[in-house]
Design a protein around this motif. Sequence first.
Motif, PDB file in Angstrom:
ATOM      1  N   PHE A 110      38.035  43.556  28.818  1.00 13.04           N
ATOM      2  CA  PHE A 110      36.954  42.718  28.618  1.00 13.04           C
ATOM      3  C   PHE A 110      37.553  41.237  28.412  1.00 13.04           C
ATOM      4  O   PHE A 110      36.728  40.325  28.527  1.00 13.04           O
ATOM      5  CB  PHE A 110      36.010  42.915  27.403  1.00 13.04           C
ATOM      6  CG  PHE A 110      35.400  44.291  27.781  1.00 13.04           C
ATOM      7  CD1 PHE A 110      34.447  44.488  28.566  1.00 13.04           C
ATOM      8  CD2 PHE A 110      35.709  45.254  27.288  1.00 13.04           C
ATOM      9  CE1 PHE A 110      33.651  45.540  28.797  1.00 13.04           C
ATOM     10  CE2 PHE A 110      35.003  46.642  27.182  1.00 13.04           C
ATOM     11  CZ  PHE A 110      33.805  46.615  28.086  1.00 13.04           C
ATOM     12  N   GLU A 111      38.805  41.267  28.608  1.00 14.83           N
ATOM     13  CA  GLU A 111      39.431  39.646  28.626  1.00 14.83           C
ATOM     14  C   GLU A 111      39.143  39.083  30.030  1.00 14.83           C
ATOM     15  O   GLU A 111      39.544  39.655  30.938  1.00 14.83           O
ATOM     16  CB  GLU A 111      40.980  39.674  28.394  1.00 14.83           C
ATOM     17  CG  GLU A 111      41.281  40.154  26.944  1.00 14.83           C
ATOM     18  CD  GLU A 111      42.781  40.181  26.886  1.00 14.83           C
ATOM     19  OE1 GLU A 111      43.583  39.498  27.621  1.00 14.83           O
ATOM     20  OE2 GLU A 111      43.185  40.749  25.863  1.00 14.83           O
ATOM     21  N   GLY A 160      43.166  45.219  36.378  1.00 15.13           N
ATOM     22  CA  GLY A 160      43.827  46.056  36.077  1.00 15.13           C
ATOM     23  C   GLY A 160      45.176  46.037  37.050  1.00 15.13           C
ATOM     24  O   GLY A 160      44.950  45.561  38.078  1.00 15.13           O
ATOM     25  N   SER A 161      46.133  46.542  36.543  1.00 14.38           N
ATOM     26  CA  SER A 161      47.425  46.712  37.183  1.00 14.38           C
ATOM     27  C   SER A 161      47.377  47.555  38.670  1.00 14.38           C
ATOM     28  O   SER A 161      48.249  47.388  39.384  1.00 14.38           O
ATOM     29  CB  SER A 161      48.377  46.981  36.407  1.00 14.38           C
ATOM     30  OG  SER A 161      48.387  48.363  36.010  1.00 14.38           O
ATOM     31  N   GLY A 179      33.818  39.700  35.755  1.00 18.72           N
ATOM     32  CA  GLY A 179      32.612  40.628  36.044  1.00 18.72           C
ATOM     33  C   GLY A 179      32.447  41.374  34.509  1.00 18.72           C
ATOM     34  O   GLY A 179      31.273  41.172  33.875  1.00 18.72           O
ATOM     35  N   LEU A 180      33.476  42.025  34.284  1.00 21.73           N
ATOM     36  CA  LEU A 180      33.081  42.971  32.833  1.00 21.73           C
ATOM     37  C   LEU A 180      33.070  41.931  31.429  1.00 21.73           C
ATOM     38  O   LEU A 180      32.304  42.218  30.437  1.00 21.73           O
ATOM     39  CB  LEU A 180      34.310  43.895  32.818  1.00 21.73           C
ATOM     40  CG  LEU A 180      34.374  45.011  33.440  1.00 21.73           C
ATOM     41  CD1 LEU A 180      35.484  45.856  33.489  1.00 21.73           C
ATOM     42  CD2 LEU A 180      32.902  45.965  33.498  1.00 21.73           C
ATOM     43  N   ARG A 181      33.669  40.893  31.685  1.00 19.63           N
ATOM     44  CA  ARG A 181      33.638  39.666  30.511  1.00 19.63           C
ATOM     45  C   ARG A 181      32.139  39.310  30.567  1.00 19.63           C
ATOM     46  O   ARG A 181      31.430  39.079  29.500  1.00 19.63           O
ATOM     47  CB  ARG A 181      34.647  38.677  30.346  1.00 19.63           C
ATOM     48  CG  ARG A 181      34.516  37.694  29.380  1.00 19.63           C
ATOM     49  CD  ARG A 181      34.360  38.238  28.171  1.00 19.63           C
ATOM     50  NE  ARG A 181      34.156  37.389  26.966  1.00 19.63           N
ATOM     51  CZ  ARG A 181      35.287  36.932  26.208  1.00 19.63           C
ATOM     52  NH1 ARG A 181      36.292  37.427  26.284  1.00 19.63           N
ATOM     53  NH2 ARG A 181      35.129  36.112  25.237  1.00 19.63           N
ATOM     54  N   ILE A 182      31.610  38.930  31.663  1.00 14.46           N
ATOM     55  CA  ILE A 182      30.338  38.330  31.577  1.00 14.46           C
ATOM     56  C   ILE A 182      29.175  39.472  31.389  1.00 14.46           C
ATOM     57  O   ILE A 182      28.273  39.232  30.381  1.00 14.46           O
ATOM     58  CB  ILE A 182      29.804  37.933  33.331  1.00 14.46           C
ATOM     59  CG1 ILE A 182      30.775  36.619  33.519  1.00 14.46           C
ATOM     60  CG2 ILE A 182      28.234  37.537  33.305  1.00 14.46           C
ATOM     61  CD1 ILE A 182      30.722  36.258  34.927  1.00 14.46           C
ATOM     62  N   VAL A 183      29.630  40.702  31.620  1.00 14.65           N
ATOM     63  CA  VAL A 183      28.598  41.707  31.438  1.00 14.65           C
ATOM     64  C   VAL A 183      28.609  42.036  29.760  1.00 14.65           C
ATOM     65  O   VAL A 183      27.482  42.074  29.073  1.00 14.65           O
ATOM     66  CB  VAL A 183      28.933  42.911  32.063  1.00 14.65           C
ATOM     67  CG1 VAL A 183      28.038  44.187  31.487  1.00 14.65           C
ATOM     68  CG2 VAL A 183      28.626  43.166  33.477  1.00 14.65           C
TER      69      VAL A 183
END
Length: 86
Positions: A35-36, A41-42, A53-57
């Motif tokens: 969430f940073e 992802g590596s 995207g996931l931070r905004i969600v």
Amino acid sequence: GTTIQISASAADGFVQIDISDQGIGIPTKDQQRIFEPFHRGSNVGAIKGTGLGLRIVQDYVKLHGGDISFTSEQDKGTTFWICLPL
């Protein structure tokens, strides 16, 4: 290239939304940072994205008094759970 499954249920004043795929998954070493902002992802390779995207969600879910969590296994997929007050 996989099917994304979405379901929702309501109970005790909350709605839970489940989103699952059978995609590349999130490597264990990346899960604590998922969430940073700007973290990706590596294992994403050439998949386009900004890492926002996931931070905004997460921010919007929290603004609505909810919570988001997930489980993931690399090469098997990911499931996100979003719980929001009704």
